[in-house]
Design a protein around this motif. Structure first.
Motif, PDB file in Angstrom:
ATOM      1  N   TYR A   1     -60.745 -41.705 -91.861  1.00  0.00           N
ATOM      2  CA  TYR A   1     -61.071 -40.314 -91.554  1.00  0.00           C
ATOM      3  C   TYR A   1     -61.957 -40.191 -90.314  1.00  0.00           C
ATOM      4  CZ  TYR A   1     -62.692 -35.572 -91.770  1.00  0.00           C
ATOM      5  OH  TYR A   1     -62.996 -34.285 -91.435  1.00  0.00           O
ATOM      6  N   PRO A   2     -63.038 -40.984 -90.167  1.00  0.00           N
ATOM      7  CA  PRO A   2     -63.834 -40.859 -88.928  1.00  0.00           C
ATOM      8  C   PRO A   2     -63.010 -41.134 -87.681  1.00  0.00           C
ATOM      9  CG  PRO A   2     -65.046 -42.085 -90.589  1.00  0.00           C
ATOM     10  CD  PRO A   2     -63.652 -41.939 -91.105  1.00  0.00           C
TER      11      PRO A   2
ATOM     12  N   ARG B   1     -59.480 -39.226 -82.952  1.00  0.00           N
ATOM     13  CA  ARG B   1     -58.115 -39.166 -82.427  1.00  0.00           C
ATOM     14  C   ARG B   1     -57.656 -37.724 -82.237  1.00  0.00           C
ATOM     15  NH1 ARG B   1     -54.191 -42.849 -82.198  1.00  0.00           N
ATOM     16  NH2 ARG B   1     -56.005 -44.075 -81.510  1.00  0.00           N
ATOM     17  N   VAL B   2     -58.049 -36.829 -83.143  1.00  0.00           N
ATOM     18  CA  VAL B   2     -57.682 -35.418 -82.998  1.00  0.00           C
ATOM     19  C   VAL B   2     -58.251 -34.851 -81.705  1.00  0.00           C
ATOM     20  CG1 VAL B   2     -58.141 -33.106 -83.911  1.00  0.00           C
ATOM     21  CG2 VAL B   2     -57.277 -34.890 -85.415  1.00  0.00           C
ATOM     22  N   GLN B   3     -59.465 -35.253 -81.354  1.00  0.00           N
ATOM     23  CA  GLN B   3     -60.041 -34.791 -80.104  1.00  0.00           C
ATOM     24  C   GLN B   3     -59.223 -35.303 -78.913  1.00  0.00           C
ATOM     25  OE1 GLN B   3     -64.225 -35.511 -79.783  1.00  0.00           O
ATOM     26  NE2 GLN B   3     -64.468 -34.132 -78.038  1.00  0.00           N
ATOM     27  N   GLY B   4     -58.768 -36.542 -79.010  1.00  0.00           N
ATOM     28  CA  GLY B   4     -57.907 -37.077 -77.955  1.00  0.00           C
ATOM     29  C   GLY B   4     -56.577 -36.353 -77.883  1.00  0.00           C
ATOM     30  N   ILE B   5     -56.018 -35.998 -79.041  1.00  0.00           N
ATOM     31  CA  ILE B   5     -54.759 -35.253 -79.064  1.00  0.00           C
ATOM     32  C   ILE B   5     -54.958 -33.862 -78.476  1.00  0.00           C
ATOM     33  CG2 ILE B   5     -53.015 -34.230 -80.582  1.00  0.00           C
ATOM     34  CD1 ILE B   5     -53.446 -36.641 -82.456  1.00  0.00           C
ATOM     35  N   ALA B   6     -56.103 -33.246 -78.775  1.00  0.00           N
ATOM     36  CA  ALA B   6     -56.404 -31.932 -78.200  1.00  0.00           C
ATOM     37  C   ALA B   6     -56.464 -32.013 -76.680  1.00  0.00           C
ATOM     38  CB  ALA B   6     -57.723 -31.408 -78.756  1.00  0.00           C
ATOM     39  N   GLN B   7     -57.058 -33.074 -76.171  1.00  0.00           N
ATOM     40  CA  GLN B   7     -57.117 -33.244 -74.718  1.00  0.00           C
ATOM     41  C   GLN B   7     -55.714 -33.444 -74.145  1.00  0.00           C
ATOM     42  OE1 GLN B   7     -60.137 -33.002 -72.975  1.00  0.00           O
ATOM     43  NE2 GLN B   7     -58.737 -32.810 -71.247  1.00  0.00           N
TER      44      GLN B   7
ATOM     45  N   GLU C   1     -53.137 -31.006 -89.368  1.00  0.00           N
ATOM     46  CA  GLU C   1     -52.694 -31.082 -90.766  1.00  0.00           C
ATOM     47  C   GLU C   1     -52.699 -32.522 -91.263  1.00  0.00           C
ATOM     48  OE1 GLU C   1     -51.273 -29.467 -94.386  1.00  0.00           O
ATOM     49  OE2 GLU C   1     -52.173 -28.541 -92.622  1.00  0.00           O
ATOM     50  N   ILE C   2     -52.266 -33.443 -90.424  1.00  0.00           N
ATOM     51  CA  ILE C   2     -52.230 -34.851 -90.818  1.00  0.00           C
ATOM     52  C   ILE C   2     -53.633 -35.441 -90.877  1.00  0.00           C
ATOM     53  CG2 ILE C   2     -51.445 -37.147 -90.101  1.00  0.00           C
ATOM     54  CD1 ILE C   2     -48.994 -35.774 -88.851  1.00  0.00           C
ATOM     55  N   ALA C   3     -54.477 -35.035 -89.944  1.00  0.00           N
ATOM     56  CA  ALA C   3     -55.783 -35.679 -89.808  1.00  0.00           C
ATOM     57  C   ALA C   3     -56.825 -35.191 -90.800  1.00  0.00           C
ATOM     58  CB  ALA C   3     -56.311 -35.479 -88.395  1.00  0.00           C
ATOM     59  N   ASN C   4     -56.702 -33.959 -91.261  1.00  0.00           N
ATOM     60  CA  ASN C   4     -57.786 -33.360 -92.036  1.00  0.00           C
ATOM     61  C   ASN C   4     -57.408 -33.146 -93.496  1.00  0.00           C
ATOM     62  OD1 ASN C   4     -59.924 -32.674 -89.912  1.00  0.00           O
ATOM     63  ND2 ASN C   4     -58.062 -31.856 -89.007  1.00  0.00           N
ATOM     64  N   ASN C   5     -58.447 -33.213 -94.335  1.00  0.00           N
ATOM     65  CA  ASN C   5     -58.255 -32.968 -95.769  1.00  0.00           C
ATOM     66  C   ASN C   5     -58.762 -31.592 -96.153  1.00  0.00           C
ATOM     67  OD1 ASN C   5     -60.982 -33.193 -95.633  1.00  0.00           O
ATOM     68  ND2 ASN C   5     -61.129 -35.114 -96.772  1.00  0.00           N
ATOM     69  N   GLY C   6     -58.996 -30.733 -95.157  1.00  0.00           N
ATOM     70  CA  GLY C   6     -59.432 -29.361 -95.421  1.00  0.00           C
ATOM     71  C   GLY C   6     -60.806 -29.070 -94.915  1.00  0.00           C
TER      72      GLY C   6
END
Length: 271
Positions: free
Chosen positions: A113-114, A119-125, A259-264
């Motif tokens: 999770y960390p 990785r989500v921040q990298g995907i956002a970029q 959706e894949i990265a987060n559990n809510g």
């Protein structure tokens, strides 16, 4: 590598062959020229110069019409070639801009999770960069951004932005601007304002804002809302409906990553 690309990635222009239409017209013109001379000469001997002049004038008009057809066919051939090149270049731009995003998303399930949060921040970029690459060639001084709801979620802040230097401001509930933004993302509908000098959303203040047109697309799935993707520009009319479609595509990819990265914990449940 496509047949239109050289080894260094640049487009190679193939020689344009004349179409069957232009070849047929040119052959007809040559036939008129070849046959016309003897015909006019013989007719002049038999019927006199006046009638030969009329015949010659008629043949000249036919030849002029044929010449116009040859020129038009030549232009049509080159226009078709130019359109083919433009489509190839556009398709290549889309491929190059979007390709890294699914690759990064596919790696999410294997991460802790960390590590997923990073990785989500990298995907956002990558998403902000892709959106910039696809719109900037025809719209000057644009800025693209990905906004995400914070854990609370008490406000929505930028996760990544590309383009015009000014950093996007966060959206905080309890303000006109913040409440309008939160109402927008929960409505799950895109927003496009081509000219903010004639029509503005709630909370838009022209004086501190450095943009006069913008597109916003909510980030959401069947389960949650995560934020939004935006693109703005300082000149009214700089963005188009086609740019909205591109932004919607990027938003779908970004929503899938959330959706894949987060559990809510980084989302807000749908009402």
């Amino acid at each position: 590598m496509s047949r239109n690309e050289s080894k260094n990635g640049r487009t190679q222009h193939r020689a344009t062959k004349p179409s069957a239409r232009s070849r047929a017209i040119a052959a007809g013109a040559a036939l008129i020229l070849a046959a016309g001379g003897p015909v006019v000469s013989g007719f002049a001997s038999a019927a006199g110069s006046f009638w030969a002049f009329l015949l010659f004038g008629g043949m000249a008009m036919v030849l002029a019409a044929v010449t116009i057809q040859i020129v038009q066919a030549y232009r049509d051939d080159h226009l078709a070639k130019d359109l083919e090149d433009e489509r190839s270049q556009l398709n290549r731009r889309i491929r190059d801009a979007v390709k890294p995003i699914p690759e990064l998303i596919a790696q999410l399930p294997a991460l802790s999770y960390p590590d997923r949060a990073l990785r989500v921040q990298g995907i956002a970029q990558a998403c902000a960069t892709a959106l910039y690459m696809l719109i900037a060639p025809h719209a000057e001084n644009i800025r693209t951004a990905v906004f995400a709801l914070e854990e609370n979620p008490d406000r929505m802040t930028w996760l990544a932005h590309v383009g015009r230097g000014r950093t996007p401001c966060p959206f905080t509930p309890g303000t006109v601007r913040g409440d309008a933004a939160f109402e927008f993302i929960t409505a799950l509908q895109p927003a496009f304002y081509p000219d903010l000098t004639t029509q503005q959303p709630a909370g838009y203040d022209e004086s501190p804002s450095d943009y006069r047109t913008f597109i916003s697309i909510p980030l959401w799935t069947d389960e949650s809302v995560y934020g939004m993707v935006t693109v703005d520009a300082p000149d009214p009319g700089a963005l188009t409906v086609g740019d909205q479609y591109v932004a919607e595509l990027i938003a779908e990819l970004m929503a899938a990553a959330f959706e894949i990265a987060n559990n809510g914990s980084l989302s807000t449940p749908l009402p």
